[in-house]
Design a protein around this motif. Structure first.
Motif, mmCIF file in Angstrom:
data_model
loop_
_atom_site.group_PDB
_atom_site.id
_atom_site.type_symbol
_atom_site.label_atom_id
_atom_site.label_comp_id
_atom_site.label_asym_id
_atom_site.label_seq_id
_atom_site.Cartn_x
_atom_site.Cartn_y
_atom_site.Cartn_z
ATOM 1 N N LEU A 128 41.172 34.509 52.756
ATOM 2 C CA LEU A 128 40.469 34.567 51.474
ATOM 3 C C LEU A 128 40.541 35.957 50.855
ATOM 4 C CD1 LEU A 128 37.187 32.443 51.491
ATOM 5 C CD2 LEU A 128 39.381 31.977 50.432
ATOM 6 N N ARG A 129 40.804 36.963 51.637
ATOM 7 C CA ARG A 129 40.933 38.315 51.098
ATOM 8 C C ARG A 129 42.091 38.430 50.112
ATOM 9 N NH1 ARG A 129 39.288 43.009 55.204
ATOM 10 N NH2 ARG A 129 37.427 42.095 56.132
ATOM 11 N N TYR A 130 42.971 37.434 50.106
ATOM 12 C CA TYR A 130 44.114 37.431 49.187
ATOM 13 C C TYR A 130 43.896 36.501 47.995
ATOM 14 C CZ TYR A 130 46.628 40.062 52.732
ATOM 15 O OH TYR A 130 47.019 41.027 53.619
ATOM 16 N N ASN A 131 42.745 35.862 47.929
ATOM 17 C CA ASN A 131 42.454 34.990 46.792
ATOM 18 C C ASN A 131 42.262 35.822 45.532
ATOM 19 O OD1 ASN A 131 40.015 33.702 45.088
ATOM 20 N ND2 ASN A 131 41.299 32.066 45.901
ATOM 21 N N SER A 132 42.803 35.367 44.409
ATOM 22 C CA SER A 132 42.774 36.161 43.178
ATOM 23 C C SER A 132 41.353 36.393 42.662
ATOM 24 C CB SER A 132 43.617 35.480 42.096
ATOM 25 O OG SER A 132 43.171 34.153 41.853
ATOM 26 N N VAL A 133 40.476 35.398 42.801
ATOM 27 C CA VAL A 133 39.091 35.565 42.344
ATOM 28 C C VAL A 133 38.348 36.542 43.244
ATOM 29 C CG1 VAL A 133 36.875 34.403 41.992
ATOM 30 C CG2 VAL A 133 38.986 33.332 41.203
ATOM 31 N N ILE A 134 38.530 36.412 44.552
ATOM 32 C CA ILE A 134 37.881 37.326 45.488
ATOM 33 C C ILE A 134 38.314 38.772 45.193
ATOM 34 C CG2 ILE A 134 37.698 37.985 47.923
ATOM 35 C CD1 ILE A 134 36.285 35.396 47.352
ATOM 36 N N CYS A 135 39.588 38.970 44.967
ATOM 37 C CA CYS A 135 40.095 40.321 44.677
ATOM 38 C C CYS A 135 39.546 40.843 43.347
ATOM 39 C CB CYS A 135 41.616 40.314 44.659
ATOM 40 S SG CYS A 135 42.373 40.041 46.274
ATOM 41 N N ALA A 136 39.452 39.952 42.345
ATOM 42 C CA ALA A 136 38.918 40.371 41.041
ATOM 43 C C ALA A 136 37.446 40.741 41.148
ATOM 44 C CB ALA A 136 39.120 39.259 40.015
ATOM 45 N N PHE A 183 30.957 35.221 55.036
ATOM 46 C CA PHE A 183 30.537 36.502 55.587
ATOM 47 C C PHE A 183 31.632 37.553 55.423
ATOM 48 C CE2 PHE A 183 27.933 33.745 58.681
ATOM 49 C CZ PHE A 183 26.861 33.707 57.804
ATOM 50 N N ASP A 184 32.863 37.184 55.722
ATOM 51 C CA ASP A 184 33.957 38.137 55.577
ATOM 52 C C ASP A 184 34.189 38.480 54.113
ATOM 53 O OD1 ASP A 184 36.342 39.570 56.867
ATOM 54 O OD2 ASP A 184 37.324 38.363 55.317
ATOM 55 N N ALA A 185 34.137 37.479 53.236
ATOM 56 C CA ALA A 185 34.373 37.737 51.810
ATOM 57 C C ALA A 185 33.299 38.645 51.226
ATOM 58 C CB ALA A 185 34.427 36.419 51.046
ATOM 59 N N LEU A 186 32.042 38.446 51.611
ATOM 60 C CA LEU A 186 30.976 39.310 51.090
ATOM 61 C C LEU A 186 31.166 40.751 51.553
ATOM 62 C CD1 LEU A 186 27.797 37.065 51.359
ATOM 63 C CD2 LEU A 186 28.969 37.827 49.285
ATOM 64 N N ARG A 187 31.549 40.938 52.797
ATOM 65 C CA ARG A 187 31.825 42.294 53.278
ATOM 66 C C ARG A 187 32.990 42.910 52.504
ATOM 67 N NH1 ARG A 187 34.035 42.814 57.793
ATOM 68 N NH2 ARG A 187 33.196 44.897 58.288
ATOM 69 N N PHE A 188 34.013 42.100 52.238
ATOM 70 C CA PHE A 188 35.203 42.573 51.545
ATOM 71 C C PHE A 188 34.897 42.906 50.084
ATOM 72 C CE2 PHE A 188 39.139 41.490 49.147
ATOM 73 C CZ PHE A 188 39.987 42.442 49.688
ATOM 74 N N ILE A 189 34.164 42.033 49.402
ATOM 75 C CA ILE A 189 33.874 42.226 47.978
ATOM 76 C C ILE A 189 32.943 43.408 47.754
ATOM 77 C CG2 ILE A 189 32.732 41.208 45.960
ATOM 78 C CD1 ILE A 189 33.661 38.444 47.050
ATOM 79 N N THR A 190 31.864 43.470 48.528
ATOM 80 C CA THR A 190 30.813 44.469 48.272
ATOM 81 C C THR A 190 31.043 45.796 48.983
ATOM 82 O OG1 THR A 190 29.429 43.773 50.142
ATOM 83 C CG2 THR A 190 29.131 42.599 48.044
ATOM 84 N N GLN A 248 25.469 40.036 35.194
ATOM 85 C CA GLN A 248 25.821 39.197 36.325
ATOM 86 C C GLN A 248 27.339 38.991 36.371
ATOM 87 O OE1 GLN A 248 23.460 35.603 36.998
ATOM 88 N NE2 GLN A 248 21.973 36.326 35.477
ATOM 89 N N LEU A 249 27.842 38.822 37.593
ATOM 90 C CA LEU A 249 29.252 38.553 37.815
ATOM 91 C C LEU A 249 29.353 37.318 38.697
ATOM 92 C CD1 LEU A 249 32.017 39.832 37.125
ATOM 93 C CD2 LEU A 249 31.896 41.045 39.318
ATOM 94 N N HIS A 250 30.063 36.290 38.183
ATOM 95 C CA HIS A 250 30.195 35.025 38.892
ATOM 96 C C HIS A 250 31.672 34.706 39.110
ATOM 97 C CE1 HIS A 250 26.108 33.321 37.211
ATOM 98 N NE2 HIS A 250 25.973 34.495 37.805
ATOM 99 N N GLY A 251 31.959 34.053 40.225
ATOM 100 C CA GLY A 251 33.325 33.612 40.462
ATOM 101 C C GLY A 251 33.364 32.390 41.355
ATOM 102 N N ASP A 252 34.370 31.554 41.161
ATOM 103 C CA ASP A 252 34.618 30.410 42.040
ATOM 104 C C ASP A 252 36.065 30.504 42.502
ATOM 105 O OD1 ASP A 252 35.408 27.809 43.033
ATOM 106 O OD2 ASP A 252 33.557 27.020 42.184
ATOM 107 N N GLN A 253 36.254 30.766 43.799
ATOM 108 C CA GLN A 253 37.600 31.007 44.296
ATOM 109 C C GLN A 253 38.414 29.732 44.457
ATOM 110 O OE1 GLN A 253 38.928 30.371 47.518
ATOM 111 N NE2 GLN A 253 37.132 29.555 48.564
#
Length: 327
Positions: A128-136, A183-190, A248-253
């Motif tokens: 998921l670390r390579y998902n375009s929404v997660i990266c944005a 859990f991994d995505a939240l650590r990666f994003i924030t 607010q910032l929202h995303g759906d991967q």
């Protein structure tokens, strides 16, 4: 690091997900990799080996120890991960291991330490670390100011894989097989750690392992969060919401959506459509093994996600807040 172009790779487990790795290697990354071998217990393995023009090993140990294989990709059920990882370490073979690293925190800690002691590459498939929404989301979040609260949810259809109902194989339910992504995505994003968690779980369709989990979390910077993950609805979505100092910032991967909200105005932000996440991971893994970049997702990152999952499971069992660093 390995200097062999193309790099000779063996894949253990070429079912639905493992075959994605194989197809990318054969169809997209022939300049980087050679699919030297596969190992799979299913009768379909012979047809796969013929289609990919590769060697089939009935015993995965023979694949790992083969001089034809420079590095190993493991895409098996979680119960096999520890033995495969230890054997790869004994044979000094770099390993790309699909998440979760294991479904037992203490074993995961042992494996990461083993690879670190040997200075042997261990990469975790947290794709998921390579998902375009997660990266944005990761790129944009600093511009939103302080984060006060957040929400993350991953809701999937009920699983049709029978092994996910078998504790001796799956090791856990959606805590380790779905929430691990969040859990991994939240650590990666924030860039922040989850420091405390309190969770509740239910069994709806899976009689032996949890298929619904909700949790409250506390981030290291003081932000409050809610987590919701399940495999019970005939629908799919994976949303992240951040309530910040400047909006607010929202995303759906899953659906490729990215939104910024300020006051009553909603801005729909452009983001590349979600694409294959395994392909860029493999490209980075190759560059890492060639010594050109750092490990894209080190074993320590996989261990951090497993540690939060372990705390989540402990919280479900005790109905108490659990502090991550006290585990």
């Amino acid at each position: 690091m390995i200097k062999n172009d193309p790099l000779r790779v063996g894949i253990i487990g070429t079912g639905k997900h493992g075959s994605r790795y194989a197809n990318h290697i054969v169809k997209d990354l022939g300049h980087c990799f050679q699919l030297a071998a596969i190992s799979r217990r299913s009768a379909a393995a012979k047809e796969q080996a013929a289609a990919w023009n590769t060697r089939l090993f009935a015993d995965w140990r023979e694949l790992v120890s083969s001089p034809l294989v420079d590095a190993v990709i493991c895409v098996t059920t979680p119960n096999l991960n520890p033995e495969i990882a230890r054997f790869c370490a004994a044979q000094n073979k770099p390993l790309l291991l699909e998440k979760p690293l294991t479904t037992d925190f203490h074993t995961a800690k042992e494996l990461v330490a083993l690879f670190e002691r040997k200075s042997l590459p261990l990469t975790i498939g947290q794709t998921l670390r390579y998902n375009s929404v997660i990266c944005a989301l990761r790129d944009m979040l600093p511009s939103m100011g302080r984060v006060f609260s957040l929400g993350a949810s991953q809701r999937l259809e009920p699983s049709t894989l029978s092994w996910l109902e078998q504790p001796e194989i799956a090791g856990a339910g959606v805590i380790f097989h779905t929430a691990v992504h969040l859990f991994d995505a939240l650590r990666f994003i924030t860039g922040q750690e989850i420091v405390r968690i309190r969770a509740t779980a239910r069994n709806i369709y899976n009689p032996r392992l949890e298929d619904v989990v909700t949790a409250e979390v506390l981030m290291a910077d003081g932000a409050l969060g809610t987590i919701d993950t399940s495999k019970v609805s005939p629908s799919r979505a994976c949303r992240y919401e951040f309530v910040c100092e400047k909006g607010q910032l929202h995303g759906d991967q899953v659906h490729g959506l990215l939104q910024k909200i300020v006051g009553m105005d909603i801005s729909h932000l452009p983001v590349p459509p979600p694409g294959p996440a395994i392909l860029p991971l493999l490209e980075d893994w190759y560059a890492y093994l060639q010594g050109d970049i750092d490990n894209p997702i080190p074993g320590a990152e996989g261990l951090a996600a497993v540690k939060i999952c372990h705390a989540c499971r402990k919280s479900v069992a005790t109905d108490q807040w659990v502090t991550i660093d006290e585990l």
